[in-house]
Design a protein around this motif. Structure first.
Motif, PDB file in Angstrom:
ATOM      1  N   ARG A 129       0.667  -1.272   0.075  1.00  0.00           N
ATOM      2  CA  ARG A 129      -0.040  -0.070   0.128  1.00  0.00           C
ATOM      3  C   ARG A 129       0.884   1.175  -0.012  1.00  0.00           C
ATOM      4  O   ARG A 129       1.167   1.796   0.949  1.00  0.00           O
ATOM      5  N   ARG A 130       1.418   1.594  -1.072  1.00  0.00           N
ATOM      6  CA  ARG A 130       1.950   2.919  -1.310  1.00  0.00           C
ATOM      7  C   ARG A 130       1.834   3.523  -2.861  1.00  0.00           C
ATOM      8  O   ARG A 130       1.616   2.587  -3.707  1.00  0.00           O
ATOM      9  N   ASP A 131       2.640   4.541  -3.113  1.00  0.00           N
ATOM     10  CA  ASP A 131       2.630   5.032  -4.254  1.00  0.00           C
ATOM     11  C   ASP A 131       4.054   4.455  -4.925  1.00  0.00           C
ATOM     12  O   ASP A 131       4.953   5.091  -4.261  1.00  0.00           O
ATOM     13  N   VAL A 132       4.164   3.749  -5.875  1.00  0.00           N
ATOM     14  CA  VAL A 132       5.468   3.395  -6.220  1.00  0.00           C
ATOM     15  C   VAL A 132       5.974   4.132  -7.554  1.00  0.00           C
ATOM     16  O   VAL A 132       7.120   3.735  -8.011  1.00  0.00           O
ATOM     17  N   LEU A 133       5.099   4.972  -7.937  1.00  0.00           N
ATOM     18  CA  LEU A 133       5.348   5.548  -9.162  1.00  0.00           C
ATOM     19  C   LEU A 133       6.514   6.581  -9.174  1.00  0.00           C
ATOM     20  O   LEU A 133       7.107   6.867 -10.429  1.00  0.00           O
ATOM     21  N   ASP A 134       7.309   6.837  -8.060  1.00  0.00           N
ATOM     22  CA  ASP A 134       8.418   7.695  -7.951  1.00  0.00           C
ATOM     23  C   ASP A 134       9.376   6.770  -7.721  1.00  0.00           C
ATOM     24  O   ASP A 134      10.470   7.384  -7.407  1.00  0.00           O
TER      25      ASP A 134
HETATM   26  C1  SAM Z   1     -10.146   2.477 -11.853  1.00  0.00           C
HETATM   27  S1  SAM Z   1      -9.356   1.564 -10.551  1.00  0.00           S
HETATM   28  C2  SAM Z   1      -8.680   0.166 -11.413  1.00  0.00           C
HETATM   29  C3  SAM Z   1      -8.642  -1.055 -10.396  1.00  0.00           C
HETATM   30  C4  SAM Z   1      -8.072  -2.409 -11.176  1.00  0.00           C
HETATM   31  N1  SAM Z   1      -7.020  -2.364 -11.640  1.00  0.00           N
HETATM   32  C5  SAM Z   1      -9.197  -2.752 -12.257  1.00  0.00           C
HETATM   33  O1  SAM Z   1      -8.912  -2.709 -13.283  1.00  0.00           O
HETATM   34  O2  SAM Z   1     -10.324  -3.165 -11.606  1.00  0.00           O
HETATM   35  C6  SAM Z   1      -7.756   2.332 -10.156  1.00  0.00           C
HETATM   36  C7  SAM Z   1      -7.054   2.013  -9.009  1.00  0.00           C
HETATM   37  O3  SAM Z   1      -5.799   2.943  -9.096  1.00  0.00           O
HETATM   38  C8  SAM Z   1      -5.587   3.379  -7.657  1.00  0.00           C
HETATM   39  N2  SAM Z   1      -4.512   4.362  -7.749  1.00  0.00           N
HETATM   40  C9  SAM Z   1      -4.204   5.444  -7.997  1.00  0.00           C
HETATM   41  N3  SAM Z   1      -3.331   5.968  -7.851  1.00  0.00           N
HETATM   42  C10 SAM Z   1      -2.304   5.217  -7.634  1.00  0.00           C
HETATM   43  C11 SAM Z   1      -0.948   5.427  -7.567  1.00  0.00           C
HETATM   44  N4  SAM Z   1      -0.286   6.378  -7.657  1.00  0.00           N
HETATM   45  N5  SAM Z   1      -0.454   3.996  -7.203  1.00  0.00           N
HETATM   46  C12 SAM Z   1      -0.892   3.031  -7.226  1.00  0.00           C
HETATM   47  N6  SAM Z   1      -2.334   3.101  -7.253  1.00  0.00           N
HETATM   48  C13 SAM Z   1      -3.214   3.923  -7.627  1.00  0.00           C
HETATM   49  C14 SAM Z   1      -6.626   3.594  -7.202  1.00  0.00           C
HETATM   50  O4  SAM Z   1      -6.664   3.530  -5.805  1.00  0.00           O
HETATM   51  C15 SAM Z   1      -7.560   2.685  -7.681  1.00  0.00           C
HETATM   52  O5  SAM Z   1      -7.800   1.537  -7.020  1.00  0.00           O
END
Ligand code: SAM
Length: 222
Positions: A129-134
């Protein structure tokens, strides 16, 4: 994971088969607004994120269908499910023979839902549970990105990260129903499916979900 997040997911969802992927059962909600208000009350956050985790999104549904049809894409491989929501894509990958799956999402309830959903399907997904994009992309064989291009801020960060993952040797698969920010020019379509979602989330109950790989050279050049 806090017990209360799991209890919250269980209280507000019902375990049921996923339309078009009936072999997978997820804890899903019927209505988005009452659940959104419940999240607000539970967390005290006046502007919480939508409860994405309580629905199977069109992009994830398309990826799940693709993995069922093409298990060779993940069989014997380690999979990383970016923005995992309910964990649908990670579970579909394990069903198709992936050796391990990690799901990452920033939402505490998504992490709880993924754990519960994996267990309901007799699978185990490692949850981050974290933002891995950085961060540097993980050491995974396959990266799955289901429905990540629905909002500009996230969309702008996903493609560069996926390209870095690809450059590190990962195979990247994207599932998307043609969201506004999808970088279609950088993707190669692999398959297309009619996927059944809900008008709670979408304009239409039936959407066209497409699965893509990354183009070798991004549209803007290298
Ligand atoms: C539209 S849902 C898609 C969920 C799943 N992949 C699906 O197709 O059913 C988008 C998900 O991206 C997550 N999310 C948004 N920003 C994120 C980030 N920076 N890193 C990881 N997850 C993120 C949201 O919490 C959400 O659960």
């Amino acid at each position: 994971m806090a017990v209360s997040a799991r209890a919250f997911v269980l209280r507000h969802t019902r375990l049921r088969p996923v339309p078009g992927l009936e072999e997978i059962r997820l804890h899903l909600a019927d209505q988005v607004l009452p659940l959104w208000h419940a999240v607000e009350a539970e967390t005290g956050d006046p502007d919480p994120p939508l409860p994405y985790w309580a629905f199977a999104w069109a992009g994830g549904l398309a990826l799940g269908r693709y993995l069922r049809e093409h298990p060779e894409a993940v069989a014997g491989r380690r999979v990383f499910d970016l923005a995992s929501g309910s964990g649908l894509c990670a579970i579909a990958a394990l069903n198709a023979g992936a050796t391990q799956a990690t799901g990452v999402d920033i939402d505490v309830f998504a992490a709880a839902a993924t754990e519960l959903n994996a267990r309901a399907n007799g699978r185990r997904v490692t949850v981050l549970r974290r933002d891995v994009l950085d961060e540097e992309p993980p050491d995974a064989d396959v990266i799955l990105a289901g429905d990540c291009w629905y909002v500009a801020g996230l969309a702008g960060r996903v493609l560069p990260w996926l390209l870095r993952a690809r450059d590190r040797g990962a195979h990247v698969l994207v599932g998307d129903p043609g969201r506004r920010y999808l970088p279609a020019g950088d993707l190669i379509e692999l398959a297309s499916y009619d996927v059944r979602t809900t008008t709670e989330l979408e304009d239409l109950e039936l959407k066209q979900g497409r699965v893509y790989g990354l183009r070798q050279v991004p549209a803007g050049g290298i």
